[in-house]
Design a protein around this motif. Structure first.
Motif, PDB file in Angstrom:
ATOM      1  N   ALA A 124      -0.875  -9.767   3.464  1.00 11.03           N
ATOM      2  CA  ALA A 124      -0.758  -8.311   3.628  1.00 11.03           C
ATOM      3  C   ALA A 124      -2.110  -7.662   3.377  1.00 11.03           C
ATOM      4  CB  ALA A 124       0.286  -7.734   2.674  1.00 11.03           C
ATOM      5  N   PHE A 125      -2.487  -6.754   4.280  1.00 11.16           N
ATOM      6  CA  PHE A 125      -3.729  -5.985   4.141  1.00 11.16           C
ATOM      7  C   PHE A 125      -3.441  -4.627   3.499  1.00 11.16           C
ATOM      8  CE2 PHE A 125      -5.274  -8.566   7.791  1.00 11.16           C
ATOM      9  CZ  PHE A 125      -6.583  -8.806   7.406  1.00 11.16           C
ATOM     10  N   SER A 126      -4.469  -4.076   2.858  1.00  7.70           N
ATOM     11  CA  SER A 126      -4.429  -2.677   2.446  1.00  7.70           C
ATOM     12  C   SER A 126      -5.859  -2.157   2.374  1.00  7.70           C
ATOM     13  CB  SER A 126      -3.759  -2.511   1.076  1.00  7.70           C
ATOM     14  OG  SER A 126      -3.733  -1.142   0.686  1.00  7.70           O
ATOM     15  N   ALA A 127      -5.998  -0.856   2.594  1.00 10.71           N
ATOM     16  CA  ALA A 127      -7.302  -0.233   2.364  1.00 10.71           C
ATOM     17  C   ALA A 127      -7.430   0.061   0.878  1.00 10.71           C
ATOM     18  CB  ALA A 127      -7.407   1.055   3.172  1.00 10.71           C
ATOM     19  N   TRP A 128      -8.647  -0.125   0.347  1.00 12.17           N
ATOM     20  CA  TRP A 128      -8.916   0.252  -1.044  1.00 12.17           C
ATOM     21  C   TRP A 128      -9.625   1.608  -1.014  1.00 12.17           C
ATOM     22  CZ3 TRP A 128      -8.107  -2.998  -5.461  1.00 12.17           C
ATOM     23  CH2 TRP A 128      -8.512  -2.402  -6.680  1.00 12.17           C
ATOM     24  N   PRO A 129      -9.021   2.636  -1.635  1.00 11.41           N
ATOM     25  CA  PRO A 129      -9.617   3.975  -1.559  1.00 11.41           C
ATOM     26  C   PRO A 129     -11.038   3.998  -2.111  1.00 11.41           C
ATOM     27  CG  PRO A 129      -7.401   4.049  -2.499  1.00 11.41           C
ATOM     28  CD  PRO A 129      -7.785   2.606  -2.422  1.00 11.41           C
ATOM     29  N   ALA A 130     -11.809   4.976  -1.667  1.00 13.50           N
ATOM     30  CA  ALA A 130     -13.221   5.046  -2.041  1.00 13.50           C
ATOM     31  C   ALA A 130     -13.417   5.272  -3.530  1.00 13.50           C
ATOM     32  CB  ALA A 130     -13.905   6.166  -1.254  1.00 13.50           C
ATOM     33  N   THR A 131     -12.496   5.977  -4.176  1.00 11.08           N
ATOM     34  CA  THR A 131     -12.633   6.212  -5.616  1.00 11.08           C
ATOM     35  C   THR A 131     -11.496   5.520  -6.331  1.00 11.08           C
ATOM     36  OG1 THR A 131     -11.421   8.283  -5.326  1.00 11.08           O
ATOM     37  CG2 THR A 131     -13.833   8.401  -5.400  1.00 11.08           C
ATOM     38  N   GLY A 132     -11.690   4.263  -6.631  1.00  6.40           N
ATOM     39  CA  GLY A 132     -10.674   3.495  -7.354  1.00  6.40           C
ATOM     40  C   GLY A 132     -10.734   3.822  -8.827  1.00  6.40           C
ATOM     41  N   CYS A 147     -12.748   0.260   1.473  1.00  3.99           N
ATOM     42  CA  CYS A 147     -12.901  -1.071   2.044  1.00  3.99           C
ATOM     43  C   CYS A 147     -11.524  -1.724   2.124  1.00  3.99           C
ATOM     44  CB  CYS A 147     -13.884  -1.913   1.258  1.00  3.99           C
ATOM     45  SG  CYS A 147     -13.374  -2.251  -0.416  1.00  3.99           S
ATOM     46  N   LEU A 148     -11.519  -2.949   2.573  1.00  2.00           N
ATOM     47  CA  LEU A 148     -10.283  -3.613   2.929  1.00  2.00           C
ATOM     48  C   LEU A 148     -10.014  -4.761   1.974  1.00  2.00           C
ATOM     49  CD1 LEU A 148      -8.289  -3.211   5.304  1.00  2.00           C
ATOM     50  CD2 LEU A 148      -9.561  -4.988   6.519  1.00  2.00           C
ATOM     51  N   ILE A 149      -8.734  -4.913   1.573  1.00  2.00           N
ATOM     52  CA  ILE A 149      -8.349  -6.060   0.753  1.00  2.00           C
ATOM     53  C   ILE A 149      -7.218  -6.815   1.450  1.00  2.00           C
ATOM     54  CG2 ILE A 149      -9.103  -5.115  -1.463  1.00  2.00           C
ATOM     55  CD1 ILE A 149      -6.206  -4.303  -2.007  1.00  2.00           C
ATOM     56  N   LEU A 150      -7.107  -8.093   1.122  1.00  2.00           N
ATOM     57  CA  LEU A 150      -6.055  -8.943   1.687  1.00  2.00           C
ATOM     58  C   LEU A 150      -5.372  -9.673   0.544  1.00  2.00           C
ATOM     59  CD1 LEU A 150      -4.698 -10.330   4.224  1.00  2.00           C
ATOM     60  CD2 LEU A 150      -6.388 -12.151   3.904  1.00  2.00           C
ATOM     61  N   ALA A 151      -4.045  -9.555   0.470  1.00  2.02           N
ATOM     62  CA  ALA A 151      -3.257 -10.294  -0.516  1.00  2.02           C
ATOM     63  C   ALA A 151      -2.684 -11.541   0.146  1.00  2.02           C
ATOM     64  CB  ALA A 151      -2.131  -9.419  -1.061  1.00  2.02           C
ATOM     65  N   THR A 152      -2.738 -12.668  -0.565  1.00  5.16           N
ATOM     66  CA  THR A 152      -2.215 -13.935  -0.050  1.00  5.16           C
ATOM     67  C   THR A 152      -1.169 -14.472  -1.027  1.00  5.16           C
ATOM     68  OG1 THR A 152      -4.054 -15.121  -1.126  1.00  5.16           O
ATOM     69  CG2 THR A 152      -4.331 -14.531   1.188  1.00  5.16           C
ATOM     70  N   LEU A 191       4.721 -10.541   1.454  1.00  5.78           N
ATOM     71  CA  LEU A 191       4.037  -9.481   0.728  1.00  5.78           C
ATOM     72  C   LEU A 191       4.058  -8.203   1.547  1.00  5.78           C
ATOM     73  CD1 LEU A 191       0.910 -11.616  -0.227  1.00  5.78           C
ATOM     74  CD2 LEU A 191       2.570 -10.748  -1.882  1.00  5.78           C
ATOM     75  N   SER A 192       4.130  -7.068   0.859  1.00  8.51           N
ATOM     76  CA  SER A 192       4.112  -5.778   1.556  1.00  8.51           C
ATOM     77  C   SER A 192       3.407  -4.744   0.681  1.00  8.51           C
ATOM     78  CB  SER A 192       5.551  -5.325   1.858  1.00  8.51           C
ATOM     79  OG  SER A 192       5.571  -4.131   2.601  1.00  8.51           O
ATOM     80  N   PHE A 193       2.348  -4.118   1.223  1.00 10.29           N
ATOM     81  CA  PHE A 193       1.664  -3.032   0.525  1.00 10.29           C
ATOM     82  C   PHE A 193       2.327  -1.703   0.886  1.00 10.29           C
ATOM     83  CE2 PHE A 193      -2.132  -5.784  -0.065  1.00 10.29           C
ATOM     84  CZ  PHE A 193      -2.489  -5.403  -1.361  1.00 10.29           C
ATOM     85  N   ALA A 194       2.387  -0.787  -0.073  1.00 11.02           N
ATOM     86  CA  ALA A 194       2.809   0.580   0.238  1.00 11.02           C
ATOM     87  C   ALA A 194       1.794   1.171   1.216  1.00 11.02           C
ATOM     88  CB  ALA A 194       2.883   1.414  -1.030  1.00 11.02           C
ATOM     89  N   PRO A 195       2.273   1.722   2.354  1.00 12.54           N
ATOM     90  CA  PRO A 195       1.333   2.192   3.392  1.00 12.54           C
ATOM     91  C   PRO A 195       0.537   3.442   3.007  1.00 12.54           C
ATOM     92  CG  PRO A 195       3.551   1.816   4.283  1.00 12.54           C
ATOM     93  CD  PRO A 195       3.665   1.776   2.793  1.00 12.54           C
ATOM     94  N   ASN A 196       0.852   4.058   1.863  1.00 10.98           N
ATOM     95  CA  ASN A 196       0.185   5.318   1.511  1.00 10.98           C
ATOM     96  C   ASN A 196      -1.134   5.118   0.762  1.00 10.98           C
ATOM     97  OD1 ASN A 196       1.104   4.388  -0.932  1.00 10.98           O
ATOM     98  ND2 ASN A 196       2.408   6.159  -1.382  1.00 10.98           N
TER      99      ASN A 196
END
Length: 399
Positions: free
Chosen positions: A95-103, A117-122, A153-158
């Motif tokens: 599952a992919f998700s974007a990582w917000p600019a201000t974590g 940037c982009l993250i991938l969960a395995t 795996l599933s990331f919240a799309p928000n």
């Protein structure tokens, strides 16, 4: 619509030098939300990350080159390079998700302070979940808690960095990557291996399916069970929400896809996978139409299904029969490209195939329905002072 055409096929590039446990099935494929990357669990404990051109013509050419093994040519064009993630275990879920600019978490990708940037969960064979930064290939988190294979795996799309994992240990777990990968909740309710989980696009609901005849619907706000969806005659193995969250589809070994209203729990229609006449040589066996995967198209007007009868089927929302077929062998999963136009499928022999899919211009009626249903529940629509036929259309009762 025209029959799907095979654009390209990717094959595992690594020789079979591992023991038999390092199987090469492609159990999962994923596109990043922006369509810029494709991830493929190609077996042998490896995930392949492939940068994806956004233009369709360029996509076709690049796919063909990669299908012929022309990686060097793609690299010479100055695009991002393919990456291989060594996961150390057989990979089941992606599952992919974007990582917000201000974590706000302590563990942040190197680019978190500058640009998103982009993250991938395995999800791995030993119950671990490894989360990687795509651009660098760095390992960000190893999430520990599951006692068996992490199947999906599933990331919240928000963009909240909430991750839900489904496991053979019969639980779902909720993780918050913005809080250093903390485990937020364990969801117990299944009595068999959990195969698939899907978070609704509005982030209000979670559907999970296991080796059981019912699907479970959970609240993403309280992490409590909303209802059991009863209707299948065999194990439910795949589920997906429509882009406006108004519909939920579940696919089962009983050779049926059921379309539900997730708010009311009603069954709206059943799509039956009837063998084609040309497939009669192997359709005499009862199990050949067992479903493996179902997914919605990005605009919400089509479904794709992969079944054991060696066919990829594409269904139009308002019809009860498939509008297109493509022959494929040993399909395990399917996923639409986020901008539409084609579908990726993974197979039991470790291959990935890319197929053309019907491109559709949504009607103004459907666009309005989709916009309204993104923030109105079925009950809120039914309470509106509007004509009955309009309510039926907005709640997908008119197909």
């Amino acid at each position: 619509p025209e029959e799907p055409v095979l654009l390209a096929e990717l094959k595992p590039g690594r020789p079979q030098r591992y023991d038999w446990k390092s199987s090469c099935e492609t159990w999962s494929v994923a596109f990043s939300p922006d369509g810029a990357w494709f991830a493929w669990s190609q077996g042998h404990c490896v995930v392949k990350l492939i940068p994806w051109p956004l233009g369709e013509a360029e996509l076709c050419k690049t796919s063909e080159r990669k299908g012929r093994g022309g990686k060097a040519e793609a690299r010479s064009r100055g695009v991002a390079k393919e990456k291989t993630l060594e996961c150390g275990q057989i990979v089941w879920g992606l599952a992919f998700s974007a990582w917000p600019a201000t974590g706000s978490g302590e563990t942040e990708p190197t680019c978190a302070m500058a640009l998103p940037c982009l993250i991938l969960a395995t999800g791995l064979n030993d119950g671990q979940i490894k989360v990687w930064e795509v651009q660098t290939g760095h390992l960000l988190f190893s999430l520990l808690g599951h006692q068996d294979v992490v199947r999906d795996l599933s990331f919240a799309p928000n963009g909240s960095l909430i991750l839900v994992s489904a496991s053979r240990d019969k639980t779902l777990r909720v993780w918050d990557l913005s809080r250093d990968g903390r485990q937020v909740q364990v969801l117990s309710g299944h009595v068999q291996w959990v195969y698939c989980c899907s978070i609704s696009p509005d982030c209000s609901m979670l559907c999970s399916v296991a080796g059981e005849k019912s699907a479970l619907l959970w609240s993403m706000r309280s992490y409590t069970l909303i209802r059991r969806l009863e209707g299948h005659q065999s194990s439910v193995v795949s589920c997906d929400f429509s882009p406006d969250s108004a519909l939920l589809v579940t696919a089962s070994y009983d050779a049926c896809v059921i379309m539900w209203d997730p708010y009311t729990g009603e069954q709206l229609r059943t799509l039956r996978h009837v063998p084609l006449h040309s497939a009669l040589d192997y359709s005499s066996e009862v199990h050949t139409s067992s479903l493996r995967s179902v997914c919605f198209s990005p605009e919400g007007l089509y479904l794709a299904t992969v079944a054991d009868d060696r066919l990829l089927r594409i269904w139009a929302l308002e019809l009860r029969s498939p509008v297109a077929f493509a022959p494929m062998t040993n399909g395990l999963c399917c996923m639409y490209f986020p901008h539409g136009g084609f579908i990726a499928t993974g197979t039991r022999d470790g291959h990935v195939q890319f197929w053309t899919a019907p491109r559709v211009l949504s009607s103004l009626k459907h666009l309005c329905r989709k916009a309204l249903r993104t923030f109105l529940t079925t009950y809120q629509v039914l309470a509106l002072p509007i004509p009955r036929k309009l309510k039926e259309f907005l709640t997908y009762r008119t197909f």
